[in-house]
Design a protein around this motif. Structure first.
Motif, PDB file in Angstrom:
ATOM      1  N   ARG A 239       0.839  -1.203   0.000  1.00  0.00           N
ATOM      2  CA  ARG A 239       0.000   0.000   0.000  1.00  0.00           C
ATOM      3  C   ARG A 239       0.874   1.253   0.000  1.00  0.00           C
ATOM      4  O   ARG A 239       1.998   1.233   0.516  1.00  0.00           O
ATOM      5  N   PRO A 240       0.384   2.336  -0.553  1.00  0.00           N
ATOM      6  CA  PRO A 240       1.163   3.580  -0.562  1.00  0.00           C
ATOM      7  C   PRO A 240       1.195   4.214   0.816  1.00  0.00           C
ATOM      8  O   PRO A 240       0.177   4.302   1.503  1.00  0.00           O
ATOM      9  N   GLY A 241       2.370   4.678   1.214  1.00  0.00           N
ATOM     10  CA  GLY A 241       2.525   5.369   2.483  1.00  0.00           C
ATOM     11  C   GLY A 241       2.691   6.862   2.308  1.00  0.00           C
ATOM     12  O   GLY A 241       3.000   7.589   3.253  1.00  0.00           O
ATOM     13  N   ALA A 242       2.502   7.325   1.082  1.00  0.00           N
ATOM     14  CA  ALA A 242       2.562   8.748   0.755  1.00  0.00           C
ATOM     15  C   ALA A 242       1.644   8.971  -0.437  1.00  0.00           C
ATOM     16  O   ALA A 242       1.498   8.084  -1.280  1.00  0.00           O
ATOM     17  N   ILE A 243       1.034  10.141  -0.525  1.00  0.00           N
ATOM     18  CA  ILE A 243       0.123  10.373  -1.652  1.00  0.00           C
ATOM     19  C   ILE A 243       0.884  10.349  -2.974  1.00  0.00           C
ATOM     20  O   ILE A 243       0.304  10.052  -4.024  1.00  0.00           O
ATOM     21  N   ALA A 265      -9.566 -18.600  -2.013  1.00  0.00           N
ATOM     22  CA  ALA A 265     -10.186 -18.792  -0.694  1.00  0.00           C
ATOM     23  C   ALA A 265     -11.649 -19.191  -0.846  1.00  0.00           C
ATOM     24  O   ALA A 265     -12.145 -20.069  -0.122  1.00  0.00           O
ATOM     25  N   TRP A 266     -12.343 -18.560  -1.784  1.00  0.00           N
ATOM     26  CA  TRP A 266     -13.757 -18.872  -2.007  1.00  0.00           C
ATOM     27  C   TRP A 266     -13.948 -20.319  -2.439  1.00  0.00           C
ATOM     28  O   TRP A 266     -14.967 -20.944  -2.107  1.00  0.00           O
ATOM     29  N   LYS A 267     -12.994 -20.869  -3.177  1.00  0.00           N
ATOM     30  CA  LYS A 267     -13.102 -22.276  -3.572  1.00  0.00           C
ATOM     31  C   LYS A 267     -13.098 -23.192  -2.353  1.00  0.00           C
ATOM     32  O   LYS A 267     -13.659 -24.286  -2.379  1.00  0.00           O
ATOM     33  N   HIS A 268     -12.456 -22.725  -1.290  1.00  0.00           N
ATOM     34  CA  HIS A 268     -12.457 -23.467  -0.029  1.00  0.00           C
ATOM     35  C   HIS A 268     -13.680 -23.127   0.827  1.00  0.00           C
ATOM     36  O   HIS A 268     -13.859 -23.719   1.901  1.00  0.00           O
ATOM     37  N   GLY A 269     -14.481 -22.181   0.380  1.00  0.00           N
ATOM     38  CA  GLY A 269     -15.612 -21.738   1.185  1.00  0.00           C
ATOM     39  C   GLY A 269     -15.200 -20.876   2.360  1.00  0.00           C
ATOM     40  O   GLY A 269     -15.894 -20.808   3.374  1.00  0.00           O
ATOM     41  N   VAL A 270     -14.047 -20.194   2.241  1.00  0.00           N
ATOM     42  CA  VAL A 270     -13.523 -19.359   3.320  1.00  0.00           C
ATOM     43  C   VAL A 270     -13.823 -17.888   3.020  1.00  0.00           C
ATOM     44  O   VAL A 270     -13.665 -17.424   1.891  1.00  0.00           O
ATOM     45  N   GLN A 271     -14.239 -17.167   4.048  1.00  0.00           N
ATOM     46  CA  GLN A 271     -14.617 -15.765   3.896  1.00  0.00           C
ATOM     47  C   GLN A 271     -13.390 -14.869   3.680  1.00  0.00           C
ATOM     48  O   GLN A 271     -12.324 -15.133   4.233  1.00  0.00           O
ATOM     49  N   VAL A 272     -13.606 -13.799   2.917  1.00  0.00           N
ATOM     50  CA  VAL A 272     -12.498 -12.906   2.545  1.00  0.00           C
ATOM     51  C   VAL A 272     -12.944 -11.455   2.567  1.00  0.00           C
ATOM     52  O   VAL A 272     -14.024 -11.115   2.089  1.00  0.00           O
ATOM     53  N   MET A 273     -12.078 -10.602   3.131  1.00  0.00           N
ATOM     54  CA  MET A 273     -12.136  -9.173   2.824  1.00  0.00           C
ATOM     55  C   MET A 273     -10.746  -8.762   2.388  1.00  0.00           C
ATOM     56  O   MET A 273      -9.761  -9.468   2.656  1.00  0.00           O
ATOM     57  N   VAL A 274     -10.666  -7.653   1.692  1.00  0.00           N
ATOM     58  CA  VAL A 274      -9.407  -7.216   1.085  1.00  0.00           C
ATOM     59  C   VAL A 274      -9.007  -5.874   1.670  1.00  0.00           C
ATOM     60  O   VAL A 274      -9.828  -4.954   1.755  1.00  0.00           O
ATOM     61  N   GLU A 275      -7.753  -5.762   2.080  1.00  0.00           N
ATOM     62  CA  GLU A 275      -7.267  -4.505   2.649  1.00  0.00           C
ATOM     63  C   GLU A 275      -6.799  -3.556   1.553  1.00  0.00           C
ATOM     64  O   GLU A 275      -6.325  -3.982   0.507  1.00  0.00           O
ATOM     65  N   GLY A 276      -6.957  -2.252   1.833  1.00  0.00           N
ATOM     66  CA  GLY A 276      -6.615  -1.251   0.834  1.00  0.00           C
ATOM     67  C   GLY A 276      -5.839  -0.081   1.405  1.00  0.00           C
ATOM     68  O   GLY A 276      -5.578  -0.024   2.606  1.00  0.00           O
ATOM     69  N   PRO A 277      -5.492   0.862   0.551  1.00  0.00           N
ATOM     70  CA  PRO A 277      -4.621   1.973   0.926  1.00  0.00           C
ATOM     71  C   PRO A 277      -5.298   2.847   1.969  1.00  0.00           C
ATOM     72  O   PRO A 277      -6.515   2.845   2.085  1.00  0.00           O
ATOM     73  N   GLY A 278      -4.560   3.493   2.775  1.00  0.00           N
ATOM     74  CA  GLY A 278      -3.182   3.864   2.707  1.00  0.00           C
ATOM     75  C   GLY A 278      -3.193   5.401   2.673  1.00  0.00           C
ATOM     76  O   GLY A 278      -3.916   6.056   3.386  1.00  0.00           O
ATOM     77  N   HIS A 279      -2.427   5.952   1.836  1.00  0.00           N
ATOM     78  CA  HIS A 279      -2.361   7.390   1.553  1.00  0.00           C
ATOM     79  C   HIS A 279      -2.810   7.589   0.104  1.00  0.00           C
ATOM     80  O   HIS A 279      -2.155   7.118  -0.826  1.00  0.00           O
ATOM     81  N   VAL A 280      -3.913   8.289  -0.072  1.00  0.00           N
ATOM     82  CA  VAL A 280      -4.490   8.501  -1.407  1.00  0.00           C
ATOM     83  C   VAL A 280      -5.098   9.898  -1.472  1.00  0.00           C
ATOM     84  O   VAL A 280      -5.945  10.239  -0.636  1.00  0.00           O
ATOM     85  N   PRO A 281      -4.716  10.719  -2.443  1.00  0.00           N
ATOM     86  CA  PRO A 281      -5.350  12.040  -2.566  1.00  0.00           C
ATOM     87  C   PRO A 281      -6.823  11.893  -2.938  1.00  0.00           C
ATOM     88  O   PRO A 281      -7.242  10.865  -3.494  1.00  0.00           O
ATOM     89  N   MET A 282      -7.599  12.899  -2.633  1.00  0.00           N
ATOM     90  CA  MET A 282      -9.043  12.817  -2.798  1.00  0.00           C
ATOM     91  C   MET A 282      -9.465  12.465  -4.220  1.00  0.00           C
ATOM     92  O   MET A 282     -10.435  11.732  -4.427  1.00  0.00           O
ATOM     93  N   ASP A 283      -8.736  12.968  -5.201  1.00  0.00           N
ATOM     94  CA  ASP A 283      -9.143  12.748  -6.589  1.00  0.00           C
ATOM     95  C   ASP A 283      -8.913  11.307  -7.063  1.00  0.00           C
ATOM     96  O   ASP A 283      -9.386  10.928  -8.140  1.00  0.00           O
ATOM     97  N   GLN A 284      -8.217  10.490  -6.262  1.00  0.00           N
ATOM     98  CA  GLN A 284      -7.975   9.099  -6.650  1.00  0.00           C
ATOM     99  C   GLN A 284      -8.770   8.087  -5.820  1.00  0.00           C
ATOM    100  O   GLN A 284      -8.682   6.885  -6.064  1.00  0.00           O
TER     101      GLN A 284
END
Length: 455
Positions: A239-243, A265-284
């Motif tokens: 993940r970005p640590g700076a914009i 993971a879904w093929k195993h029937g295991v639940q998933v969430m995905v982590e995201g950034p971080g440092h992101v300017p508003m326009d992105q």
């Protein structure tokens, strides 16, 4: 305990994951509980969990947990990070942080302890927590390896994961998307790799000359998660640590792998969430939310912030809450709080409170923007209480009732002022509400008089 009987009835299933059961057409007690909390139909919850668009992180060994859900078709949730470090904090302090976080509305807690007594700290936190507890098991694995990644074997990593699952951890951050071939992509960055887990895995691959073991042995981790109903939180190690580094090739390359791992993971029937950034300017921010939904097949997105500027140390809970509100509006399912101590030090109890409140504001703002059913009713009730000068009701409705009451009473503490038609901001002569009410009353009298004269 709340879930003891529920879990007892589930013993016959080898795969105890909510996703696996949902795919069998079973509406679990956890799904019913979540449906009632969210104002949803139980069958809808089952379908969302089966589809992978919603998760219910609820380890079978956390019996006093009150089930909650994370997904785009539910309220935006808030996570609070706590945990000790090698330099500060102790178990009673971390337990108190957990209690404070829950009191002010954290939907989940992550124990990110890296210091001494990691297992004992986690055990104490789970014991007092009625919300799901998450961890990053690679931290404990490195601690057991005496801080030397050369001693961190695959068996050690898997043992730590299983032990934490047995203990009752409901979701774990697994940095399986940081691959060897991506490491050159961070060389041009301003901030390089800022994820602790991502940096550890990068160092492991360099020292061992091998591919990421979490990626190579991902199916083994799935087998562990099935037994205890642990959910993946697929870590964003790049993940970005700076914009300046936001939305770059390294971040998006990892995201693509996280989409692949989601399906595995879904093929195993295991639940998933995905982590995201971080440092992101508003326009992105909108782009980042939409690309994750596409690449990761609408698995719930769990974002840190994002911080929209880099120059607010001491106030990063504000800088990040701006991005968090936007992220929630554009589809993030859970927001990982940032405290005023971000980038500066280990958060204390007051920092935890401030971080949770800032993010509850962001989450509610997102729910209002999304027109989530009932979200605006809270604000409407507050507005009516304000216009009626019902101070006690205003305090009750506030996100932080204690602070709202304290700020009012700082200048007008007497009980008589709890029914006064003014506060210390405007006083009795300049209160717009009071003037507006008087104007409305006069207008009503005029209209009544005109109607009486007209015939």
């Amino acid at each position: 305990m709340l879930r003891a009987e529920w879990i007892e009835r589930r013993k016959k299933f080898k795969n105890k994951s909510q996703m696996h059961l949902a795919r069998q057409g079973i509406i679990t007690e956890e799904m019913r509980y979540v449906a009632k909390r969210e104002g949803l139909h139980p069958e809808f919850v089952r379908q969302e969990v089966a589809r992978g668009r919603m998760i219910i992180p609820a380890n079978i060994n956390h019996l006093h947990l009150e089930p909650m859900c994370i997904g785009i078709n539910s309220r935006v949730k808030v996570n609070a990070n706590i945990g000790n470090s090698g330099l500060a904090s102790d178990i009673p302090t971390e337990v108190e942080k957990a209690k404070v976080a829950i009191k002010y509305g954290a939907d989940t807690i992550m124990d990110l302890s890296t210091g001494e007594a990691i297992r004992e700290t986690r055990e104490a936190i789970i014991k007092v927590s009625t919300v799901p507890v998450g961890t990053v098991p690679i931290y404990e694995a490195l601690r057991r390896a005496k801080g030397n990644v050369k001693n961190m074997t695959v068996d050690l990593i898997l043992d730590v994961i299983e032990e934490q699952a047995q203990q009752g951890v409901s979701y774990m951050t697994i940095h399986a998307g940081v691959l060897r071939e991506f490491l050159p992509l961070v060389q041009h960055r301003v901030m390089g790799i800022v994820s602790r887990g991502g940096a550890i895995m990068a160092q492991w691959m360099i020292e061992h000359g091998k591919q990421n073991p979490l990626y190579e042995h991902f199916d083994k981790i799935c087998e562990i998660f099935k037994k205890y109903d642990v959910s993946f939180s697929l870590g964003d190690g790049l993940r970005p640590g700076a914009i300046a580094d936001a939305s770059d090739e390294a971040q998006l390359a990892e995201l693509k792998v996280l989409g692949e791992l989601t399906e595995r993971a879904w093929k195993h029937g295991v639940q998933v969430m995905v982590e995201g950034p971080g440092h992101v300017p508003m326009d992105q921010i909108e782009f980042n939310m939409k690309i994750q939904q596409k690449v990761c097949h609408e698995a719930p997105f769990y974002v840190l912030g994002p911080l929209v500027i880099d120059v607010a140390p001491g106030y990063d809970h504000i800088a990040s809450a701006i991005g968090a509100a936007m992220a929630g509006w554009y589809g993030a399912a859970m927001l990982c709080y940032v405290t005023p101590k971000e980038h500066l030090g280990l958060p204390n109890i007051e920092d935890v409170k401030q971080g949770v409140i800032a993010y509850k504001i962001a989450a509610h703002a997102a729910d209002v923007a999304k027109n989530w059913p009932g979200a605006r009713d809270w604000d409407l009730e507050m507005s009516r209480a304000r216009f009626a000068f019902d101070w006690n009701r205003q305090f009750e409705l506030a996100i932080d009732p204690e602070t709202a009451r304290a700020y009012h009473d700082e200048t007008l503490p007497q009980e008589g002022y709890k029914s006064a038609k003014f506060c210390s901001m405007c006083g009795p002569e300049f209160c717009a509400y009071k003037i507006s009410q008087n104007v409305s009353s006069k207008m009503e009298e005029m209209l009544q008089l005109e109607n009486w004269i007209a015939p």
